[in-house]
Scaffold this motif. Structure first.
Motif, PDB file in Angstrom:
ATOM      1  N   ARG A 112       0.830  -1.200   0.000  1.00  0.00           N
ATOM      2  CA  ARG A 112       0.000   0.000   0.000  1.00  0.00           C
ATOM      3  C   ARG A 112       0.870   1.258   0.000  1.00  0.00           C
ATOM      4  O   ARG A 112       0.581   2.229  -0.716  1.00  0.00           O
ATOM      5  N   GLN A 113       1.950   1.261   0.772  1.00  0.00           N
ATOM      6  CA  GLN A 113       2.834   2.423   0.823  1.00  0.00           C
ATOM      7  C   GLN A 113       3.551   2.659  -0.502  1.00  0.00           C
ATOM      8  O   GLN A 113       3.943   3.783  -0.802  1.00  0.00           O
ATOM      9  N   SER A 114       3.730   1.592  -1.281  1.00  0.00           N
ATOM     10  CA  SER A 114       4.415   1.721  -2.567  1.00  0.00           C
ATOM     11  C   SER A 114       3.464   2.073  -3.707  1.00  0.00           C
ATOM     12  O   SER A 114       3.926   2.336  -4.822  1.00  0.00           O
ATOM     13  N   PHE A 115       2.156   2.061  -3.456  1.00  0.00           N
ATOM     14  CA  PHE A 115       1.199   2.330  -4.524  1.00  0.00           C
ATOM     15  C   PHE A 115       1.433   3.682  -5.196  1.00  0.00           C
ATOM     16  O   PHE A 115       1.394   3.765  -6.442  1.00  0.00           O
ATOM     17  N   PRO A 116       1.672   4.790  -4.458  1.00  0.00           N
ATOM     18  CA  PRO A 116       1.925   6.061  -5.156  1.00  0.00           C
ATOM     19  C   PRO A 116       3.114   5.993  -6.115  1.00  0.00           C
ATOM     20  O   PRO A 116       3.090   6.631  -7.179  1.00  0.00           O
ATOM     21  N   ALA A 117       4.148   5.231  -5.741  1.00  0.00           N
ATOM     22  CA  ALA A 117       5.296   5.075  -6.639  1.00  0.00           C
ATOM     23  C   ALA A 117       4.883   4.371  -7.925  1.00  0.00           C
ATOM     24  O   ALA A 117       5.305   4.755  -9.031  1.00  0.00           O
ATOM     25  N   MET A 118       4.054   3.333  -7.808  1.00  0.00           N
ATOM     26  CA  MET A 118       3.575   2.627  -8.998  1.00  0.00           C
ATOM     27  C   MET A 118       2.731   3.559  -9.867  1.00  0.00           C
ATOM     28  O   MET A 118       2.874   3.578 -11.097  1.00  0.00           O
ATOM     29  N   TRP A 119       1.846   4.312  -9.238  1.00  0.00           N
ATOM     30  CA  TRP A 119       0.965   5.197  -9.987  1.00  0.00           C
ATOM     31  C   TRP A 119       1.766   6.259 -10.735  1.00  0.00           C
ATOM     32  O   TRP A 119       1.533   6.502 -11.927  1.00  0.00           O
ATOM     33  N   ASP A 120       2.708   6.888 -10.049  1.00  0.00           N
ATOM     34  CA  ASP A 120       3.503   7.945 -10.682  1.00  0.00           C
ATOM     35  C   ASP A 120       4.347   7.388 -11.828  1.00  0.00           C
ATOM     36  O   ASP A 120       4.484   8.029 -12.876  1.00  0.00           O
ATOM     37  N   ALA A 121       4.893   6.189 -11.641  1.00  0.00           N
ATOM     38  CA  ALA A 121       5.679   5.571 -12.714  1.00  0.00           C
ATOM     39  C   ALA A 121       4.792   5.268 -13.914  1.00  0.00           C
ATOM     40  O   ALA A 121       5.209   5.437 -15.072  1.00  0.00           O
ATOM     41  N   ALA A 122       3.561   4.821 -13.671  1.00  0.00           N
ATOM     42  CA  ALA A 122       2.636   4.528 -14.762  1.00  0.00           C
ATOM     43  C   ALA A 122       2.293   5.785 -15.553  1.00  0.00           C
ATOM     44  O   ALA A 122       2.260   5.773 -16.799  1.00  0.00           O
ATOM     45  N   GLN A 123       2.049   6.891 -14.860  1.00  0.00           N
ATOM     46  CA  GLN A 123       1.720   8.138 -15.554  1.00  0.00           C
ATOM     47  C   GLN A 123       2.908   8.640 -16.368  1.00  0.00           C
ATOM     48  O   GLN A 123       2.745   9.165 -17.480  1.00  0.00           O
ATOM     49  N   ALA A 124       4.117   8.488 -15.829  1.00  0.00           N
ATOM     50  CA  ALA A 124       5.314   8.881 -16.578  1.00  0.00           C
ATOM     51  C   ALA A 124       5.471   8.028 -17.829  1.00  0.00           C
ATOM     52  O   ALA A 124       5.865   8.522 -18.898  1.00  0.00           O
ATOM     53  N   ALA A 125       5.157   6.733 -17.720  1.00  0.00           N
ATOM     54  CA  ALA A 125       5.265   5.844 -18.882  1.00  0.00           C
ATOM     55  C   ALA A 125       4.256   6.214 -19.950  1.00  0.00           C
ATOM     56  O   ALA A 125       4.571   6.198 -21.153  1.00  0.00           O
ATOM     57  N   ILE A 126       3.040   6.562 -19.551  1.00  0.00           N
ATOM     58  CA  ILE A 126       2.022   6.959 -20.533  1.00  0.00           C
ATOM     59  C   ILE A 126       2.475   8.204 -21.276  1.00  0.00           C
ATOM     60  O   ILE A 126       2.302   8.320 -22.507  1.00  0.00           O
ATOM     61  N   ALA A 127       3.088   9.148 -20.567  1.00  0.00           N
ATOM     62  CA  ALA A 127       3.588  10.358 -21.226  1.00  0.00           C
ATOM     63  C   ALA A 127       4.672  10.018 -22.244  1.00  0.00           C
ATOM     64  O   ALA A 127       4.712  10.601 -23.337  1.00  0.00           O
ATOM     65  N   ARG A 128       5.559   9.061 -21.902  1.00  0.00           N
ATOM     66  CA  ARG A 128       6.600   8.663 -22.858  1.00  0.00           C
ATOM     67  C   ARG A 128       5.989   7.947 -24.060  1.00  0.00           C
ATOM     68  O   ARG A 128       6.400   8.163 -25.206  1.00  0.00           O
ATOM     69  N   PHE A 418      -4.047   3.337 -24.473  1.00  0.00           N
ATOM     70  CA  PHE A 418      -3.622   3.032 -25.839  1.00  0.00           C
ATOM     71  C   PHE A 418      -4.292   1.759 -26.351  1.00  0.00           C
ATOM     72  O   PHE A 418      -4.521   0.817 -25.608  1.00  0.00           O
ATOM     73  N   ARG A 419      -4.576   1.755 -27.652  1.00  0.00           N
ATOM     74  CA  ARG A 419      -5.015   0.535 -28.316  1.00  0.00           C
ATOM     75  C   ARG A 419      -3.783  -0.189 -28.829  1.00  0.00           C
ATOM     76  O   ARG A 419      -2.874   0.429 -29.399  1.00  0.00           O
ATOM     77  N   LEU A 420      -3.764  -1.506 -28.628  1.00  0.00           N
ATOM     78  CA  LEU A 420      -2.623  -2.329 -29.006  1.00  0.00           C
ATOM     79  C   LEU A 420      -2.993  -3.184 -30.215  1.00  0.00           C
ATOM     80  O   LEU A 420      -4.013  -3.869 -30.214  1.00  0.00           O
ATOM     81  N   ASP A 421      -2.167  -3.134 -31.249  1.00  0.00           N
ATOM     82  CA  ASP A 421      -2.358  -3.973 -32.430  1.00  0.00           C
ATOM     83  C   ASP A 421      -1.172  -4.921 -32.557  1.00  0.00           C
ATOM     84  O   ASP A 421      -0.034  -4.548 -32.222  1.00  0.00           O
ATOM     85  N   PRO A 422      -1.394  -6.136 -33.059  1.00  0.00           N
ATOM     86  CA  PRO A 422      -0.341  -7.149 -33.073  1.00  0.00           C
ATOM     87  C   PRO A 422       0.726  -6.855 -34.122  1.00  0.00           C
ATOM     88  O   PRO A 422       0.497  -6.122 -35.086  1.00  0.00           O
ATOM     89  N   PRO A 423       1.905  -7.467 -33.964  1.00  0.00           N
ATOM     90  CA  PRO A 423       2.984  -7.290 -34.942  1.00  0.00           C
ATOM     91  C   PRO A 423       2.767  -8.173 -36.162  1.00  0.00           C
ATOM     92  O   PRO A 423       1.918  -9.076 -36.165  1.00  0.00           O
ATOM     93  N   ALA A 424       3.528  -7.907 -37.196  1.00  0.00           N
ATOM     94  CA  ALA A 424       3.448  -8.742 -38.397  1.00  0.00           C
ATOM     95  C   ALA A 424       3.957 -10.152 -38.125  1.00  0.00           C
ATOM     96  O   ALA A 424       3.443 -11.136 -38.666  1.00  0.00           O
ATOM     97  N   THR A 425       4.974 -10.266 -37.241  1.00  0.00           N
ATOM     98  CA  THR A 425       5.570 -11.557 -36.900  1.00  0.00           C
ATOM     99  C   THR A 425       5.518 -11.746 -35.398  1.00  0.00           C
ATOM    100  O   THR A 425       6.008 -10.882 -34.657  1.00  0.00           O
ATOM    101  N   PRO A 426       4.946 -12.832 -34.912  1.00  0.00           N
ATOM    102  CA  PRO A 426       4.874 -13.041 -33.462  1.00  0.00           C
ATOM    103  C   PRO A 426       6.265 -13.149 -32.841  1.00  0.00           C
ATOM    104  O   PRO A 426       7.215 -13.606 -33.490  1.00  0.00           O
ATOM    105  N   PRO A 427       6.410 -12.743 -31.594  1.00  0.00           N
ATOM    106  CA  PRO A 427       7.705 -12.858 -30.918  1.00  0.00           C
ATOM    107  C   PRO A 427       8.045 -14.316 -30.629  1.00  0.00           C
ATOM    108  O   PRO A 427       7.153 -15.166 -30.509  1.00  0.00           O
TER     109      PRO A 427
END
Length: 449
Positions: A112-128, A418-427
Protein backbone atom coordinates in the motif's frame (compact mmCIF):
# COMPACT_ATOMS: atom_id res chain seq x y z
CA UNK A 1 -5.77 -17.74 -29.40
CA UNK A 2 -2.68 -19.96 -29.23
CA UNK A 3 0.35 -17.73 -28.53
CA UNK A 4 3.86 -18.61 -29.71
CA UNK A 5 6.13 -21.09 -27.96
CA UNK A 6 9.46 -22.59 -29.02
CA UNK A 7 9.58 -26.05 -30.51
CA UNK A 8 10.84 -28.52 -27.93
CA UNK A 9 13.73 -30.85 -28.67
CA UNK A 10 12.67 -34.09 -30.32
CA UNK A 11 14.35 -37.36 -29.35
CA UNK A 12 17.51 -37.79 -27.29
CA UNK A 13 20.39 -35.35 -27.09
CA UNK A 14 24.08 -35.67 -26.29
CA UNK A 15 25.31 -33.91 -23.18
CA UNK A 16 27.47 -31.51 -25.21
CA UNK A 17 24.59 -30.53 -27.47
CA UNK A 18 22.39 -30.10 -24.39
CA UNK A 19 24.96 -27.87 -22.66
CA UNK A 20 25.46 -25.83 -25.82
CA UNK A 21 21.74 -25.29 -26.34
CA UNK A 22 21.17 -24.74 -22.62
CA UNK A 23 23.63 -21.84 -22.54
CA UNK A 24 21.79 -20.03 -25.34
CA UNK A 25 18.18 -20.85 -24.47
CA UNK A 26 16.91 -23.21 -21.81
CA UNK A 27 13.55 -23.81 -23.48
CA UNK A 28 14.71 -25.09 -26.86
CA UNK A 29 17.16 -27.42 -25.09
CA UNK A 30 14.29 -29.21 -23.33
CA UNK A 31 12.50 -32.29 -24.63
CA UNK A 32 9.02 -31.78 -26.03
CA UNK A 33 7.79 -34.68 -23.87
CA UNK A 34 8.09 -32.52 -20.74
CA UNK A 35 4.64 -31.12 -21.53
CA UNK A 36 3.27 -34.60 -20.70
CA UNK A 37 5.84 -36.25 -18.41
CA UNK A 38 5.46 -36.31 -14.62
CA UNK A 39 9.19 -36.82 -14.10
CA UNK A 40 11.99 -36.93 -16.67
CA UNK A 41 15.62 -37.88 -16.17
CA UNK A 42 18.58 -36.53 -18.13
CA UNK A 43 22.01 -38.04 -17.66
CA UNK A 44 25.19 -37.37 -19.54
CA UNK A 45 28.72 -36.90 -18.28
CA UNK A 46 28.65 -34.83 -15.09
CA UNK A 47 25.10 -33.60 -15.74
CA UNK A 48 22.43 -35.63 -13.94
CA UNK A 49 19.07 -33.93 -13.60
CA UNK A 50 15.41 -34.72 -12.99
CA UNK A 51 12.64 -32.44 -14.23
CA UNK A 52 9.74 -32.75 -11.81
CA UNK A 53 6.28 -31.84 -13.12
CA UNK A 54 3.99 -33.86 -10.89
CA UNK A 55 2.35 -31.50 -8.37
CA UNK A 56 3.27 -33.85 -5.51
CA UNK A 57 6.96 -33.71 -6.45
CA UNK A 58 6.88 -29.93 -6.81
CA UNK A 59 5.23 -29.65 -3.40
CA UNK A 60 7.79 -32.00 -1.82
CA UNK A 61 10.81 -30.12 -3.17
CA UNK A 62 9.62 -26.54 -2.67
CA UNK A 63 7.38 -26.83 0.38
CA UNK A 64 7.51 -30.25 2.03
CA UNK A 65 11.27 -30.74 2.43
CA UNK A 66 12.99 -27.54 1.26
CA UNK A 67 15.96 -28.16 3.58
CA UNK A 68 16.75 -31.33 1.60
CA UNK A 69 16.60 -29.47 -1.74
CA UNK A 70 18.56 -26.19 -1.46
CA UNK A 71 19.18 -23.86 -4.38
CA UNK A 72 21.60 -25.40 -6.83
CA UNK A 73 25.00 -23.67 -6.71
CA UNK A 74 25.55 -24.71 -10.32
CA UNK A 75 22.72 -22.52 -11.53
CA UNK A 76 23.35 -19.62 -9.13
CA UNK A 77 27.03 -19.29 -9.98
CA UNK A 78 26.42 -17.23 -13.11
CA UNK A 79 24.75 -14.49 -11.04
CA UNK A 80 27.44 -14.22 -8.36
CA UNK A 81 29.33 -11.29 -9.97
CA UNK A 82 26.18 -9.17 -9.73
CA UNK A 83 24.33 -10.54 -6.69
CA UNK A 84 27.21 -11.58 -4.42
CA UNK A 85 25.79 -13.89 -1.77
CA UNK A 86 22.31 -12.38 -1.62
CA UNK A 87 19.13 -14.14 -0.57
CA UNK A 88 18.52 -15.16 -4.22
CA UNK A 89 21.65 -17.34 -4.16
CA UNK A 90 22.46 -18.23 -0.55
CA UNK A 91 21.33 -21.28 1.44
CA UNK A 92 21.03 -22.52 5.02
CA UNK A 93 21.75 -20.16 7.95
CA UNK A 94 22.86 -17.28 5.72
CA UNK A 95 19.61 -17.40 3.77
CA UNK A 96 17.49 -17.81 6.91
CA UNK A 97 18.97 -14.64 8.41
CA UNK A 98 18.53 -12.67 5.18
CA UNK A 99 14.96 -13.82 4.78
CA UNK A 100 14.02 -12.96 8.37
CA UNK A 101 15.00 -9.34 7.76
CA UNK A 102 13.39 -9.18 4.31
CA UNK A 103 10.13 -10.64 5.58
CA UNK A 104 9.93 -7.96 8.26
CA UNK A 105 10.74 -5.24 5.71
CA UNK A 106 7.87 -6.50 3.52
CA UNK A 107 5.47 -6.48 6.44
CA UNK A 108 1.79 -5.84 5.97
CA UNK A 109 1.08 -2.44 4.44
CA UNK A 110 4.33 -2.18 2.47
CA UNK A 111 2.56 -2.67 -0.89
CA UNK A 112 0.00 0.00 0.00
CA UNK A 113 2.83 2.42 0.82
CA UNK A 114 4.41 1.72 -2.57
CA UNK A 115 1.20 2.33 -4.52
CA UNK A 116 1.93 6.06 -5.16
CA UNK A 117 5.30 5.08 -6.64
CA UNK A 118 3.57 2.63 -9.00
CA UNK A 119 0.97 5.20 -9.99
CA UNK A 120 3.50 7.94 -10.68
CA UNK A 121 5.68 5.57 -12.71
CA UNK A 122 2.64 4.53 -14.76
CA UNK A 123 1.72 8.14 -15.55
CA UNK A 124 5.31 8.88 -16.58
CA UNK A 125 5.27 5.84 -18.88
CA UNK A 126 2.02 6.96 -20.53
CA UNK A 127 3.59 10.36 -21.23
CA UNK A 128 6.60 8.66 -22.86
CA UNK A 129 4.41 6.31 -24.89
CA UNK A 130 2.37 9.26 -26.21
CA UNK A 131 5.38 10.05 -28.40
CA UNK A 132 5.41 6.52 -29.84
CA UNK A 133 1.68 5.92 -30.36
CA UNK A 134 1.67 6.51 -34.10
CA UNK A 135 0.59 3.01 -35.16
CA UNK A 136 4.06 1.94 -36.26
CA UNK A 137 5.49 -1.36 -35.06
CA UNK A 138 7.80 -1.02 -32.04
CA UNK A 139 9.54 -3.22 -29.51
CA UNK A 140 7.66 -2.78 -26.23
CA UNK A 141 10.28 -4.50 -24.05
CA UNK A 142 12.56 -1.46 -23.63
CA UNK A 143 9.59 0.57 -22.42
CA UNK A 144 8.35 -2.07 -19.98
CA UNK A 145 11.92 -2.40 -18.68
CA UNK A 146 12.09 1.38 -18.22
CA UNK A 147 8.74 1.37 -16.44
CA UNK A 148 9.57 -1.56 -14.15
CA UNK A 149 12.91 -0.01 -13.23
CA UNK A 150 11.15 3.29 -12.47
CA UNK A 151 8.78 1.49 -10.08
CA UNK A 152 11.70 -0.22 -8.32
CA UNK A 153 13.69 2.97 -7.78
CA UNK A 154 10.67 4.97 -6.67
CA UNK A 155 9.73 2.20 -4.23
CA UNK A 156 13.24 1.48 -2.94
CA UNK A 157 14.88 4.91 -2.82
CA UNK A 158 12.06 7.39 -3.54
CA UNK A 159 13.78 8.53 -6.74
CA UNK A 160 12.56 8.30 -10.35
CA UNK A 161 14.48 6.56 -13.08
CA UNK A 162 15.51 10.00 -14.34
CA UNK A 163 17.72 10.38 -11.25
CA UNK A 164 21.39 10.44 -12.29
CA UNK A 165 22.48 7.29 -10.44
CA UNK A 166 19.25 5.40 -11.04
CA UNK A 167 19.52 6.06 -14.76
CA UNK A 168 23.12 4.84 -14.80
CA UNK A 169 22.16 1.64 -12.98
CA UNK A 170 19.40 1.03 -15.53
CA UNK A 171 21.69 1.54 -18.51
CA UNK A 172 24.47 -0.55 -16.96
CA UNK A 173 22.01 -3.34 -16.29
CA UNK A 174 21.03 -3.44 -19.96
CA UNK A 175 24.71 -3.94 -20.81
CA UNK A 176 24.95 -6.66 -18.16
CA UNK A 177 21.90 -8.44 -19.54
CA UNK A 178 23.41 -8.48 -23.03
CA UNK A 179 26.71 -9.93 -21.74
CA UNK A 180 25.32 -12.42 -19.20
CA UNK A 181 24.84 -16.04 -20.37
CA UNK A 182 22.01 -17.95 -18.76
CA UNK A 183 24.41 -20.25 -16.93
CA UNK A 184 28.11 -20.38 -16.18
CA UNK A 185 29.52 -23.30 -18.16
CA UNK A 186 32.11 -24.22 -15.52
CA UNK A 187 29.48 -24.33 -12.79
CA UNK A 188 27.05 -26.30 -14.96
CA UNK A 189 29.76 -28.93 -15.49
CA UNK A 190 30.48 -29.06 -11.75
CA UNK A 191 33.92 -27.42 -11.83
CA UNK A 192 35.27 -25.97 -8.55
CA UNK A 193 34.73 -22.27 -7.88
CA UNK A 194 38.30 -21.31 -8.77
CA UNK A 195 37.92 -22.88 -12.21
CA UNK A 196 34.76 -20.98 -13.15
CA UNK A 197 35.43 -18.17 -15.61
CA UNK A 198 33.06 -15.24 -16.10
CA UNK A 199 33.12 -13.22 -19.29
CA UNK A 200 35.02 -9.92 -18.97
CA UNK A 201 31.91 -7.98 -19.98
CA UNK A 202 29.90 -9.68 -17.23
CA UNK A 203 32.46 -8.85 -14.55
CA UNK A 204 32.81 -5.28 -15.81
CA UNK A 205 29.09 -4.48 -15.92
CA UNK A 206 28.50 -6.19 -12.55
CA UNK A 207 31.23 -4.06 -10.92
CA UNK A 208 29.72 -0.94 -12.43
CA UNK A 209 26.21 -1.73 -11.18
CA UNK A 210 27.40 -2.63 -7.70
CA UNK A 211 29.49 0.55 -7.48
CA UNK A 212 26.46 2.68 -8.35
CA UNK A 213 24.24 0.81 -5.89
CA UNK A 214 26.83 1.32 -3.16
CA UNK A 215 26.62 5.07 -3.76
CA UNK A 216 22.85 4.93 -3.21
CA UNK A 217 23.29 2.78 -0.07
CA UNK A 218 25.96 5.09 1.36
CA UNK A 219 23.82 8.16 0.70
CA UNK A 220 20.83 6.54 2.36
CA UNK A 221 22.92 5.48 5.37
CA UNK A 222 23.96 9.12 5.84
CA UNK A 223 20.34 10.27 5.68
CA UNK A 224 19.28 7.61 8.18
CA UNK A 225 22.02 8.76 10.56
CA UNK A 226 20.88 12.37 10.14
CA UNK A 227 17.26 11.38 10.78
CA UNK A 228 15.99 12.66 7.42
CA UNK A 229 15.55 9.40 5.46
CA UNK A 230 12.19 8.81 3.74
CA UNK A 231 10.19 5.81 5.02
CA UNK A 232 10.66 3.76 1.85
CA UNK A 233 11.78 0.18 1.33
CA UNK A 234 15.51 0.96 1.39
CA UNK A 235 15.22 2.66 4.78
CA UNK A 236 13.14 -0.22 6.09
CA UNK A 237 15.68 -2.81 4.89
CA UNK A 238 18.64 -0.90 6.33
CA UNK A 239 17.08 -0.31 9.74
CA UNK A 240 15.32 -3.64 10.34
CA UNK A 241 17.30 -5.82 12.78
CA UNK A 242 17.41 -9.57 12.59
CA UNK A 243 14.94 -10.62 15.32
CA UNK A 244 17.33 -13.36 16.46
CA UNK A 245 20.62 -11.47 16.79
CA UNK A 246 19.57 -7.83 16.53
CA UNK A 247 21.92 -7.04 13.64
CA UNK A 248 20.62 -5.31 10.48
CA UNK A 249 22.08 -5.76 7.03
CA UNK A 250 25.62 -4.44 6.61
CA UNK A 251 26.21 -2.06 3.73
CA UNK A 252 27.80 -4.85 1.71
CA UNK A 253 24.78 -7.05 2.30
CA UNK A 254 22.51 -4.18 1.29
CA UNK A 255 24.35 -3.88 -2.02
CA UNK A 256 23.71 -7.60 -2.61
CA UNK A 257 20.02 -7.30 -1.74
CA UNK A 258 19.38 -4.10 -3.73
CA UNK A 259 20.99 -5.75 -6.76
CA UNK A 260 18.69 -8.73 -6.20
CA UNK A 261 15.55 -6.58 -5.85
CA UNK A 262 16.49 -4.75 -9.02
CA UNK A 263 17.06 -8.02 -10.89
CA UNK A 264 13.99 -9.78 -9.49
CA UNK A 265 11.63 -6.80 -9.57
CA UNK A 266 12.79 -5.05 -12.72
CA UNK A 267 13.59 -8.02 -14.96
CA UNK A 268 10.59 -10.14 -14.04
CA UNK A 269 8.15 -7.23 -13.98
CA UNK A 270 9.28 -6.02 -17.38
CA UNK A 271 9.01 -9.50 -18.88
CA UNK A 272 5.53 -10.22 -17.51
CA UNK A 273 4.12 -6.84 -18.54
CA UNK A 274 5.53 -7.03 -22.08
CA UNK A 275 4.03 -10.49 -22.65
CA UNK A 276 0.68 -9.39 -21.21
CA UNK A 277 0.55 -6.44 -23.60
CA UNK A 278 1.44 -8.67 -26.55
CA UNK A 279 -1.25 -11.20 -25.61
CA UNK A 280 -3.87 -8.44 -25.50
CA UNK A 281 -2.73 -7.12 -28.88
CA UNK A 282 -3.65 -10.54 -30.31
CA UNK A 283 -6.95 -10.71 -28.41
CA UNK A 284 -9.07 -7.58 -29.15
CA UNK A 285 -12.04 -8.81 -27.11
CA UNK A 286 -10.02 -9.13 -23.90
CA UNK A 287 -8.20 -5.89 -24.66
CA UNK A 288 -11.51 -4.02 -24.89
CA UNK A 289 -12.65 -5.54 -21.61
CA UNK A 290 -9.49 -4.36 -19.86
CA UNK A 291 -9.87 -0.88 -21.39
CA UNK A 292 -13.49 -0.58 -20.28
CA UNK A 293 -12.54 -1.67 -16.77
CA UNK A 294 -9.71 0.88 -16.69
CA UNK A 295 -12.03 3.72 -17.69
CA UNK A 296 -14.55 2.73 -15.03
CA UNK A 297 -12.34 1.74 -12.11
CA UNK A 298 -8.73 2.93 -12.44
CA UNK A 299 -7.95 5.71 -9.95
CA UNK A 300 -4.95 7.07 -8.00
CA UNK A 301 -6.13 5.29 -4.87
CA UNK A 302 -4.95 1.93 -3.55
CA UNK A 303 -8.54 0.76 -3.16
CA UNK A 304 -8.98 0.67 -6.94
CA UNK A 305 -6.67 -2.34 -7.21
CA UNK A 306 -9.23 -4.82 -5.90
CA UNK A 307 -11.67 -3.75 -8.64
CA UNK A 308 -9.28 -4.55 -11.52
CA UNK A 309 -10.52 -8.13 -11.83
CA UNK A 310 -10.19 -8.39 -15.62
CA UNK A 311 -6.71 -6.90 -15.69
CA UNK A 312 -5.65 -9.21 -12.89
CA UNK A 313 -7.00 -12.29 -14.73
CA UNK A 314 -5.10 -11.29 -17.88
CA UNK A 315 -1.88 -10.65 -15.96
CA UNK A 316 -2.24 -13.98 -14.14
CA UNK A 317 -2.72 -15.72 -17.49
CA UNK A 318 0.37 -13.98 -18.89
CA UNK A 319 2.36 -15.28 -15.91
CA UNK A 320 1.04 -18.77 -16.64
CA UNK A 321 1.96 -18.78 -20.31
CA UNK A 322 5.20 -16.79 -19.97
CA UNK A 323 6.54 -17.15 -16.40
CA UNK A 324 9.47 -14.71 -16.16
CA UNK A 325 11.61 -17.29 -14.33
CA UNK A 326 10.81 -20.26 -16.52
CA UNK A 327 12.97 -22.73 -14.59
CA UNK A 328 14.55 -23.05 -11.19
CA UNK A 329 16.94 -25.73 -9.97
CA UNK A 330 17.36 -27.33 -6.57
CA UNK A 331 20.00 -29.87 -5.55
CA UNK A 332 19.27 -33.13 -3.77
CA UNK A 333 21.20 -33.36 -0.51
CA UNK A 334 20.37 -37.02 0.07
CA UNK A 335 19.86 -40.11 -2.02
CA UNK A 336 16.22 -41.09 -2.37
CA UNK A 337 13.51 -42.69 -4.48
CA UNK A 338 11.01 -40.61 -6.46
CA UNK A 339 8.32 -42.21 -8.60
CA UNK A 340 10.33 -45.44 -8.60
CA UNK A 341 13.58 -43.77 -9.72
CA UNK A 342 16.79 -43.58 -7.72
CA UNK A 343 17.75 -39.95 -7.17
CA UNK A 344 21.40 -39.73 -6.10
CA UNK A 345 22.86 -37.17 -3.76
CA UNK A 346 23.85 -34.06 -5.70
CA UNK A 347 21.33 -34.56 -8.51
CA UNK A 348 19.90 -31.40 -10.04
CA UNK A 349 16.14 -31.19 -9.41
CA UNK A 350 14.57 -28.99 -12.08
CA UNK A 351 11.28 -27.25 -11.36
CA UNK A 352 9.95 -25.79 -14.60
CA UNK A 353 7.05 -23.33 -14.33
CA UNK A 354 7.13 -23.16 -18.13
CA UNK A 355 6.20 -26.84 -18.45
CA UNK A 356 4.15 -27.12 -15.26
CA UNK A 357 1.95 -24.18 -16.33
CA UNK A 358 1.35 -25.81 -19.73
CA UNK A 359 1.21 -29.45 -18.64
CA UNK A 360 -1.20 -31.27 -20.91
CA UNK A 361 -2.31 -33.71 -18.19
CA UNK A 362 -3.22 -30.90 -15.79
CA UNK A 363 -4.63 -27.89 -17.62
CA UNK A 364 -7.57 -27.48 -19.97
CA UNK A 365 -6.40 -25.79 -23.19
CA UNK A 366 -2.86 -25.63 -21.76
CA UNK A 367 -1.23 -23.62 -24.56
CA UNK A 368 -4.15 -21.25 -25.19
CA UNK A 369 -4.68 -17.72 -23.91
CA UNK A 370 -7.81 -17.83 -21.77
CA UNK A 371 -8.05 -15.42 -18.80
CA UNK A 372 -11.53 -16.78 -18.06
CA UNK A 373 -9.96 -20.09 -16.96
CA UNK A 374 -9.40 -18.71 -13.47
CA UNK A 375 -13.15 -18.87 -12.85
CA UNK A 376 -13.38 -22.52 -13.98
CA UNK A 377 -13.04 -25.55 -11.72
CA UNK A 378 -9.94 -26.69 -13.60
CA UNK A 379 -8.34 -23.24 -13.34
CA UNK A 380 -9.08 -22.93 -9.62
CA UNK A 381 -7.63 -26.38 -8.92
CA UNK A 382 -4.52 -25.85 -11.04
CA UNK A 383 -3.92 -22.46 -9.43
CA UNK A 384 -3.56 -24.30 -6.12
CA UNK A 385 -1.42 -27.21 -7.33
CA UNK A 386 0.31 -26.33 -10.62
CA UNK A 387 0.84 -22.55 -10.71
CA UNK A 388 4.09 -21.18 -9.29
CA UNK A 389 5.13 -17.98 -11.10
CA UNK A 390 6.71 -16.75 -7.84
CA UNK A 391 7.95 -20.19 -6.69
CA UNK A 392 6.46 -21.62 -3.48
CA UNK A 393 7.27 -22.58 0.07
CA UNK A 394 10.00 -20.92 2.14
CA UNK A 395 11.63 -19.37 -0.91
CA UNK A 396 8.50 -17.90 -2.45
CA UNK A 397 9.29 -14.46 -3.85
CA UNK A 398 8.82 -11.89 -1.04
CA UNK A 399 7.63 -9.43 -3.68
CA UNK A 400 4.81 -11.63 -4.98
CA UNK A 401 2.12 -9.44 -3.43
CA UNK A 402 3.88 -6.35 -4.77
CA UNK A 403 3.96 -7.85 -8.28
CA UNK A 404 0.27 -8.76 -8.24
CA UNK A 405 -0.61 -5.15 -7.49
CA UNK A 406 1.97 -3.60 -9.81
CA UNK A 407 1.28 -5.81 -12.86
CA UNK A 408 -2.50 -5.37 -13.16
CA UNK A 409 -2.22 -1.66 -12.32
CA UNK A 410 0.39 -0.93 -15.01
CA UNK A 411 -1.41 -3.13 -17.53
CA UNK A 412 -4.70 -1.36 -16.86
CA UNK A 413 -3.10 2.09 -17.13
CA UNK A 414 -1.44 1.36 -20.49
CA UNK A 415 -4.39 -0.42 -22.09
CA UNK A 416 -6.75 2.28 -20.84
CA UNK A 417 -4.67 4.89 -22.66
CA UNK A 418 -3.62 3.03 -25.84
CA UNK A 419 -5.01 0.53 -28.32
CA UNK A 420 -2.62 -2.33 -29.01
CA UNK A 421 -2.36 -3.97 -32.43
CA UNK A 422 -0.34 -7.15 -33.07
CA UNK A 423 2.98 -7.29 -34.94
CA UNK A 424 3.45 -8.74 -38.40
CA UNK A 425 5.57 -11.56 -36.90
CA UNK A 426 4.87 -13.04 -33.46
CA UNK A 427 7.71 -12.86 -30.92
CA UNK A 428 9.79 -15.94 -30.20
CA UNK A 429 10.16 -16.71 -26.46
CA UNK A 430 13.73 -17.26 -25.28
CA UNK A 431 15.03 -17.75 -21.75
CA UNK A 432 17.91 -15.47 -20.82
CA UNK A 433 17.96 -13.96 -17.33
CA UNK A 434 14.19 -13.97 -17.71
CA UNK A 435 11.77 -15.02 -20.41
CA UNK A 436 12.02 -12.44 -23.19
CA UNK A 437 11.43 -12.16 -26.92
CA UNK A 438 14.39 -13.34 -29.01
CA UNK A 439 14.18 -10.20 -31.15
CA UNK A 440 12.04 -8.22 -28.73
CA UNK A 441 8.26 -8.14 -28.30
CA UNK A 442 6.84 -5.93 -30.99
CA UNK A 443 3.39 -4.39 -31.30
CA UNK A 444 1.71 -1.18 -32.46
CA UNK A 445 0.24 1.51 -30.23
CA UNK A 446 -2.46 4.04 -31.01
CA UNK A 447 -3.91 6.60 -28.60
CA UNK A 448 -7.45 5.80 -27.48
CA UNK A 449 -9.90 8.62 -28.01
Amino acid sequence: MIPPRPAGRQGKSSVWRFVRDFRHDILTAQSDRLYRAWMAEFRGGVVHSFTCNHPDLVQLILTGQPQNFPKSPRMAAGLEPLLGNSSFISNDETWLRQRRIINLAFERGRVRQSFPAMWDAAQAAIARLELQADGSERDIEPETAHLAADVIFRSLFSIPIEDRIAGQVFQSFRAHQAAQPMVNLGALLGLPRWARVHRPGVRRSARRIRSLIRQLVDERAARIEAGVAPPDLATKLMTTPDPENGCPFSRGEMVDEVATFFLAGHETGASALAWALYLLSESPEWQDRVAREARARLAPEFSCVRHLETSRAVFREALRLYPPVAMTVRESRHEGIMRGRRVPRGAQMVISPWHLHRHERLWDNPHGFDPARWDSENGKECQKTAYIPFSAGQRVCPGAGFAMVEGPLLLSAIVGAFRLDPPATPPQPIMRLTLRGKDGIRLRLRRRS
